[in-house]
Design a protein around this motif. Structure first.
Motif, PDB file in Angstrom:
ATOM      1  N   ALA A  50      38.468  29.824  29.789  1.00  0.00           N
ATOM      2  CA  ALA A  50      37.543  28.808  30.283  1.00  0.00           C
ATOM      3  C   ALA A  50      37.897  28.554  31.731  1.00  0.00           C
ATOM      4  O   ALA A  50      39.077  28.433  32.063  1.00  0.00           O
ATOM      5  N   SER A  51      36.892  28.508  32.599  1.00  0.00           N
ATOM      6  CA  SER A  51      37.135  28.126  33.986  1.00  0.00           C
ATOM      7  C   SER A  51      36.368  26.844  34.211  1.00  0.00           C
ATOM      8  O   SER A  51      35.140  26.823  34.093  1.00  0.00           O
ATOM      9  N   ILE A  52      37.104  25.778  34.516  1.00  0.00           N
ATOM     10  CA  ILE A  52      36.410  24.504  34.585  1.00  0.00           C
ATOM     11  C   ILE A  52      36.635  23.775  35.902  1.00  0.00           C
ATOM     12  O   ILE A  52      37.640  23.956  36.576  1.00  0.00           O
ATOM     13  N   GLY A  53      35.641  23.009  36.247  1.00  0.00           N
ATOM     14  CA  GLY A  53      35.725  22.183  37.442  1.00  0.00           C
ATOM     15  C   GLY A  53      35.214  20.807  37.095  1.00  0.00           C
ATOM     16  O   GLY A  53      35.065  20.471  35.919  1.00  0.00           O
ATOM     17  N   LYS A  54      34.926  19.993  38.105  1.00  0.00           N
ATOM     18  CA  LYS A  54      34.453  18.640  37.836  1.00  0.00           C
ATOM     19  C   LYS A  54      33.045  18.645  37.268  1.00  0.00           C
ATOM     20  O   LYS A  54      32.699  17.883  36.381  1.00  0.00           O
ATOM     21  N   LYS A  55      32.204  19.549  37.818  1.00  0.00           N
ATOM     22  CA  LYS A  55      30.794  19.536  37.433  1.00  0.00           C
ATOM     23  C   LYS A  55      30.384  20.719  36.569  1.00  0.00           C
ATOM     24  O   LYS A  55      29.437  20.623  35.817  1.00  0.00           O
ATOM     25  N   HIS A  56      31.054  21.848  36.743  1.00  0.00           N
ATOM     26  CA  HIS A  56      30.590  23.075  36.105  1.00  0.00           C
ATOM     27  C   HIS A  56      31.681  23.705  35.257  1.00  0.00           C
ATOM     28  O   HIS A  56      32.859  23.383  35.424  1.00  0.00           O
ATOM     29  N   ALA A  57      31.243  24.620  34.385  1.00  0.00           N
ATOM     30  CA  ALA A  57      32.219  25.345  33.574  1.00  0.00           C
ATOM     31  C   ALA A  57      31.681  26.721  33.225  1.00  0.00           C
ATOM     32  O   ALA A  57      30.465  26.900  33.034  1.00  0.00           O
ATOM     33  N   LEU A  58      32.585  27.666  33.165  1.00  0.00           N
ATOM     34  CA  LEU A  58      32.208  29.050  32.871  1.00  0.00           C
ATOM     35  C   LEU A  58      33.195  29.613  31.847  1.00  0.00           C
ATOM     36  O   LEU A  58      34.399  29.401  31.959  1.00  0.00           O
ATOM     37  N   TYR A  59      32.648  30.320  30.877  1.00  0.00           N
ATOM     38  CA  TYR A  59      33.466  30.844  29.785  1.00  0.00           C
ATOM     39  C   TYR A  59      33.332  32.354  29.749  1.00  0.00           C
ATOM     40  O   TYR A  59      32.223  32.877  29.831  1.00  0.00           O
ATOM     41  N   GLU A  60      34.450  33.034  29.632  1.00  0.00           N
ATOM     42  CA  GLU A  60      34.388  34.500  29.621  1.00  0.00           C
ATOM     43  C   GLU A  60      35.594  35.084  28.910  1.00  0.00           C
ATOM     44  O   GLU A  60      36.666  34.480  28.877  1.00  0.00           O
ATOM     45  N   PRO A  61      35.416  36.280  28.336  1.00  0.00           N
ATOM     46  CA  PRO A  61      36.571  36.959  27.763  1.00  0.00           C
ATOM     47  C   PRO A  61      37.504  37.381  28.892  1.00  0.00           C
ATOM     48  O   PRO A  61      37.066  37.560  30.023  1.00  0.00           O
ATOM     49  N   ILE A  62      38.780  37.563  28.574  1.00  0.00           N
ATOM     50  CA  ILE A  62      39.743  37.975  29.604  1.00  0.00           C
ATOM     51  C   ILE A  62      39.580  39.453  29.952  1.00  0.00           C
ATOM     52  O   ILE A  62      39.839  39.876  31.074  1.00  0.00           O
TER      53      ILE A  62
END
Ligand code: IPM
Ligand code: MG
Length: 352
Positions: free
Chosen positions: A261-273
């Motif tokens: 999971a890559s997360i920030g204050k407003k957005h988030a992105l999910y991806e396999p490694i």
């Protein structure tokens, strides 16, 4: 209603994202919530269509949704492009533009797959830690940078706010786990690392219930393979986290299992490694579990529905326990199943 943007990308990306989308659809039926999934091109697929790895339209879509689901980018076809057109550059751009400053990579061993690790089962059994990698700063983004005929240079720099916000997230996560954070740096050599360490300890004052310790990155690389069970939450800078999370990934057996999971204050992105695995692309062989587990992280972090995340993990575990294996996690001589068969089994285990 959840609005999800999917960017399947290249290689096996579209196949594993299709698996994750089936899981999302099943969950939406089962729990009666609405999901809108909008697909956009990214990476080589986008380059071939529009001459750009990341178009403004895809970026805008990613900024205007509840979560992004990414497959993988890149492949031999686009390897020779100049640096600024490479898929890696597009990935860094999307991270920076969405301000995804925290990259979470869990290293959790599934009992059914103990045999798949290159380490002894006794060493890895019970391993369960979470890496917080700083994702939008450090040497990946520092200036000056460049190279000429006679030298090459990059700059590792951290601002106070960048260290504070990732440290805070790591301490908060530790509160829900075993309350142990290890901050990893190279403070014996690098000033930027001494600064990192100082700031992490300042933030720690707000979390007296958490045990904080420091570890040098070279020692950490060794400790992860020596005794991975000693770790609970790791927090570290961009480059160190890149390296350590690959090491951590491998102790669990296959990169095909690991979500992020890559997360920030407003957005988030999910991806396999894992990457785009061009060698098996289009053959219905890829392991969809890492992407499906990334959907579990989405329910946990973006939608605050940890119960549904648990359902997904349980469906994955039940499917593995039933003996199904894609090629990457099969022992020699064992029968293997396709991406779609693995996906259908997980969907079935989710129930209606
Ligand atoms: C990762 C990858 C990327 C990184 C590359 C592809 C730019 O290795 O997500 O770990 O270095 O961050
Ligand atoms: Mg990496």
């Amino acid at each position: 209603m959840y609005k999800i943007v999917s960017i399947p990308g290249d290689g096996i990306g579209p196949e594993v994202v299709a698996g994750a989308v089936s899981v999302l659809e099943q969950l939406s039926k089962k729990h009666c919530f609405e999901i809108e999934i909008e697909e956009h091109p990214f990476g080589g697929a986008s380059y071939d269509l529009h001459g750009e790895m990341l178009t403004l339209a895809t970026l805008e879509a990613c900024k205007n949704c509840d979560a992004v689901l990414l497959g993988a980018v890149g492949g031999p076809k686009w390897e020779k492009l100049p640096h600024e057109h490479k898929p890696e550059a597009a990935l860094l751009k999307i991270r920076k533009e969405l301000e995804l400053f925290a990259n979470l990579r869990p290293a959790k061993v599934y009992d059914a797959l103990l045999g798949a690790s290159s380490l002894k089962a006794d060493v890895v059994r019970g391993t369960d830690f979470l890496v917080f990698r700083e994702l939008t700063g450090g040497i990946y983004f520092g200036h000056p940078r460049g190279f000429d005929e006679n030298k090459g240079w990059n700059t590792m720099v951290y601002e106070r706010y960048e260290v504070e916000r990732i440290a805070r997230l790591a301490f908060e996560a530790a509160r829900k786990r075993d309350k142990k954070v290890i901050s990893i740096d190279k403070a014996n050599v690098l000033e930027v690392s001494q600064f990192w360490r100082n700031v992490v300890h300042e933030v720690h004052k707000d979390f007296p219930d958490i045990v904080l310790s420091d570890m040098y990155v070279d020692n950490a690389a060794m400790q992860i393979v020596r005794n991975p069970k000693q770790f609970d939450v790791i927090v570290t800078s961009n480059l160190f986290g890149d390296i350590l999370s690959d090491i951590a990934g491998m102790i669990t057996g296959s990169l095909g299992m690991l979500p992020s999971a890559s997360i920030g204050k407003k957005h988030a992105l999910y991806e396999p490694i894992h990457g785009s695995a061009p060698d098996i692309a289009g053959q219905n062989k890829a392991n969809p579990i890492a992407t499906i587990a990334s959907v579990a992280m989405m329910f946990d972090y973006s939608f605050s529905l940890p119960g549904i995340a648990t359902e997904i993990y349980q469906a994955i575990e039940a499917t593995l326990a039933s003996g199904l294996r894609t090629a990457d996690i099969a022992n020699p001589g064992e029968n293997t199943v396709s991406t779609t068969v693995m996906t259908e089994a997980i969907v079935r285990h989710l129930g209606a």
